[in-house]
Design an enzyme around this catalytic site. Structure first.
Site, PDB file in Angstrom:
ATOM      1  N   ALA A   1     -12.571  -7.302   0.827  1.00  0.00           N
ATOM      2  CA  ALA A   1     -12.358  -8.507   1.638  1.00  0.00           C
ATOM      3  C   ALA A   1     -11.015  -9.162   1.347  1.00  0.00           C
ATOM      4  O   ALA A   1     -10.842 -10.366   1.528  1.00  0.00           O
ATOM      5  CB  ALA A   1     -13.488  -9.507   1.392  1.00  0.00           C
TER       6      ALA A   1
ATOM      7  N   ALA B   1       4.347  -6.009  10.835  1.00  0.00           N
ATOM      8  CA  ALA B   1       4.668  -7.378  10.435  1.00  0.00           C
ATOM      9  C   ALA B   1       4.118  -7.748   9.072  1.00  0.00           C
ATOM     10  O   ALA B   1       4.552  -8.737   8.477  1.00  0.00           O
ATOM     11  CB  ALA B   1       4.140  -8.358  11.489  1.00  0.00           C
TER      12      ALA B   1
ATOM     13  N   GLN C   1       4.167  -9.800   2.525  1.00  0.00           N
ATOM     14  CA  GLN C   1       4.135  -9.205   1.194  1.00  0.00           C
ATOM     15  C   GLN C   1       5.415  -9.503   0.421  1.00  0.00           C
ATOM     16  O   GLN C   1       5.374  -9.713  -0.800  1.00  0.00           O
ATOM     17  CB  GLN C   1       3.895  -7.697   1.328  1.00  0.00           C
ATOM     18  CG  GLN C   1       2.502  -7.379   1.854  1.00  0.00           C
ATOM     19  CD  GLN C   1       2.366  -5.951   2.359  1.00  0.00           C
ATOM     20  OE1 GLN C   1       3.330  -5.339   2.819  1.00  0.00           O
ATOM     21  NE2 GLN C   1       1.169  -5.417   2.294  1.00  0.00           N
TER      22      GLN C   1
ATOM     23  N   CYS D   1       0.809  -1.212   0.000  1.00  0.00           N
ATOM     24  CA  CYS D   1       0.000   0.000   0.000  1.00  0.00           C
ATOM     25  C   CYS D   1       0.842   1.263   0.000  1.00  0.00           C
ATOM     26  O   CYS D   1       0.322   2.355  -0.278  1.00  0.00           O
ATOM     27  CB  CYS D   1      -0.945   0.008   1.207  1.00  0.00           C
ATOM     28  SG  CYS D   1      -0.087   0.017   2.795  1.00  0.00           S
ATOM     29  N   ASN D   2       2.124   1.168   0.295  1.00  0.00           N
ATOM     30  CA  ASN D   2       2.940   2.383   0.296  1.00  0.00           C
ATOM     31  C   ASN D   2       4.326   2.192  -0.307  1.00  0.00           C
ATOM     32  O   ASN D   2       5.233   2.950  -0.015  1.00  0.00           O
ATOM     33  CB  ASN D   2       3.080   2.949   1.719  1.00  0.00           C
ATOM     34  CG  ASN D   2       3.538   1.919   2.721  1.00  0.00           C
ATOM     35  OD1 ASN D   2       4.331   1.036   2.401  1.00  0.00           O
ATOM     36  ND2 ASN D   2       3.036   2.019   3.940  1.00  0.00           N
TER      37      ASN D   2
END
Length: 434
Positions: free
Chosen positions: A190, A115, A120, A50-51
Site C-alpha cells: 500500500a 511523471a 521521487q 524501482c529501476n
C-alpha cells in the site's frame, strides 16, 4: 568542489544487479550518513526508485570522491568493486547536472516521460535536507532539477505519451485478459506504487480492488480513497494471501520488501487466466510462479526488454531542448556566483587602500570635519566609479564557459590573496563549501 553523480539503472544493469543495489526507504538515511563519513564527500543525496539508484555528492576531488561513493555502494549491495564498476555510470560537474535534469524530466526513465520520477527526486532531496546532508550546492542543483521537470511536464506532452511503469504493466494485463473492466484486482503493498496502481486500475474500470498490506490500517486508507471514487475496495492483511490470489484476475505486487512475498505455493493452477505484475525491486514474486499453468508474469525485467525510448519524437526533442537551456542557465549562474567572492575581495582591498590614504592625508592636512567628510566621500565615489564597470563586466563574462579565468585574472592583477575569496565565500554560504 564539484558535483559527482554515480548510479546504476535499467540502462546500465539487469534486474539482478539492480535488486542488489537498491536501497529500501528505511535505509536511505543510514546510507547518507555513511556517505557523509567519507573523507572526500561534503554533501550527499540518494535517488532510489524501482529501476535506478543514484548518488549525488559534492566532493573535493574526483577520483578520491568516486572511490568513496563506490565503496559505500559496494558495502551496501554486497557486490565487489570490479563487478560494480561494470554497471555504474559516472557524471561529473556539468555532466552531473545535465544527467539529473534529464532524470527529473523523465527522459532517462524506462518509460520516457513518466511523471512519477519527479516526485521521487523531490523525496530524495527532502530526505537529504532533513538528514542535514544536502548543503547549498545540492540545494541549488535539486531545486533547478525540480523546476526542469515541472517545465517539461507543463510545456510538452511527454508524460502523456509515455505513461508510467504501472500503466504499461496494466496495459499488458489488459491485453492478456481481454480488458480490465469488471475484473478483480489484488494489490500487494500500500505504498506509493500501490497507490498509483489502484488509481490506474480504477481508471481502467476494474470491478473490485483488494489491498493486502502488512499494516491493515495503511491498506484501509488506500481502499477508502478508491471507495470515495466509486470503486469497491477493501483492505486485508497478508495472512490469507493465497485465497485472495485465487479470487483475483490481476495481481500487482509492489511491497518494497527485501525478499519475495508471493511464491508458486500461493498460486493454484488456474482455469481462467491470471496476470501477476511484479513491480517490486527487489522482486516480490518468486520465479517459480511463472511455471503455474494459466499465470502470466509481467515484471520489470520484461518491461525493460520491451520498452523503447521513442514515445513521441517531437515531445522528446522539445524536452531535450528545455533540459539543454536549463543546464546552460544553471551553469551560467554557478560561474557568475563563483566570481562574486573575488569581486568582494577586490572591493574590500579598494576600501582598505582608500581608508589608508585618507588617514595619511588627514595627518598631513589640517581639515575641519566637513572638509574631511567631503574629501572622503569624493575619493570613495571615484574608486566606486572606477570599479563599477570592470566588476559588472567580469560578472557578465564569468557566466560564459571560461568564466573562472576572469576571476583568476582579477586576483593576479590586483594581487588578491586567493584564500580571502574562499573565506568570504564560506561566510556567505553559511559555511557550506561550493
Amino acid at each position: 568542489m564539484s558535483v559527482l553523480a554515480v548510479g546504476v539503472s535499467h540502462r546500465s544493469a539487469d534486474v539482478r544487479v539492480l535488486e542488489r543495489a537498491t536501497v529500501p526507504s528505511g535505509e536511505v538515511t543510514k546510507v547518507l550518513d555513511e556517505l557523509m563519513r567519507c573523507a572526500h564527500v561534503v554533501e550527499a543525496t540518494l535517488v532510489t526508485t524501482c529501476n535506478r539508484v543514484e548518488v549525488y555528492t559534492v566532493v573535493d576531488a574526483f577520483h578520491a570522491g568516486l572511490a568513496d561513493v563506490v565503496g559505500v555502494l559496494g558495502r551496501h549491495s554486497g557486490l565487489d568493486t570490479a563487478e560494480l564498476y561494470e554497471h555504474l555510470y559516472v557524471h561529473y560537474a556539468a555532466a552531473a547536472a545535465e544527467h539529473l535534469f534529464r532524470v527529473s524530466a523523465g527522459l532517462d526513465s524506462m518509460v520516457v516521460g513518466e511523471a512519477q520520477i519527479l516526485g521521487q527526486v523531490r523525496t530524495a532531496y527532502n530526505t537529504a535536507r532533513d538528514a542535514g546532508t544536502a548543503g547549498r550546492t545540492l540545494h541549488e542543483l535539486f531545486q533547478r532539477a525540480l523546476r526542469v521537470g515541472k517545465r517539461v511536464h507543463a510545456e510538452t506532452g511527454l508524460d502523456a505519451a509515455g505513461g508510467s511503469v504501472v500503466s504499461e504493466a496494466l496495459a499488458d494485463a489488459d491485453r492478456v485478459l481481454g480488458g480490465l473492466t469488471g475484473r478483480r484486482a489484488l494489490i500487494v503493498g500500500a505504498g506509493s506504487m500501490g497507490g498509483l496502481s489502484a488509481a490506474a486500475l480504477r481508471r481502467a474500470g476494474i470491478g473490485e480492488i483488494v489491498i493486502a498490506n502488512r499494516t491493515v490500517e495503511t491498506g484501509a486508507r488506500l481502499a477508502e480513497l478508491q471507495l470515495e471514487q466509486g470503486t469497491p475496495a477493501r483492505a486485508v492483511g497478508l495472512d490469507d494471501l493465497p485465497a485472495h490470489i485465487a479470487a483475483a484476475d490481476v495481481v500487482v505486487a509492489c511491497t518494497g520488501a527485501t525478499g519475495t512475498v508471493v511464491d508458486a505455493g500461493m498460486v493454484p493452477a488456474r482455469v481462467r487466466p491470471l496476470v501477476v505484475c511484479d513491480l517490486g525491486l527487489p522482486r516480490d514474486v518468486a520465479a517459480d510462479v511463472a511455471d503455474v499453468p494459466g499465470v502470466t508474469i509481467v515484471d520489470l525485467e520484461s518491461l525493460q526488454r520491451r520498452l523503447a525510448e521513442s514515445p513521441s519524437g517531437l515531445d522528446t526533442h522539445r524536452a531535450t531542448t528545455i533540459v539543454a537551456d536549463e543546464v546552460g542557465a544553471y551553469l551560467a549562474t554557478q560561474r557568475s556566483a563563483a566570481v562574486t567572492p573575488t569581486v568582494t575581495a577586490l572591493r574590500r582591498r579598494a576600501a582598505e587602500v582608500v581608508d589608508a590614504e585618507l588617514l595619511r592625508l588627514d595627518s598631513r592636512l589640517d581639515l575641519d570635519a566637513a572638509a574631511r567628510a567631503e574629501v572622503a566621500q569624493t575619493v570613495r565615489r571615484v574608486v566606486d566609479k572606477l570599479l563599477h564597470t570592470p566588476t559588472v563586466r567580469v560578472k557578465e563574462l564569468a557566466s560564459g564557459p571560461n568564466g573562472v579565468e576572469y576571476a583568476e585574472a582579477l586576483r593576479e592583477l590586483f594581487q588578491l590573496d586567493p584564500a580571502a575569496p574562499a573565506t568570504i565565500a564560506a561566510n556567505m554560504s553559511g559555511g557550506e563549501a561550493r
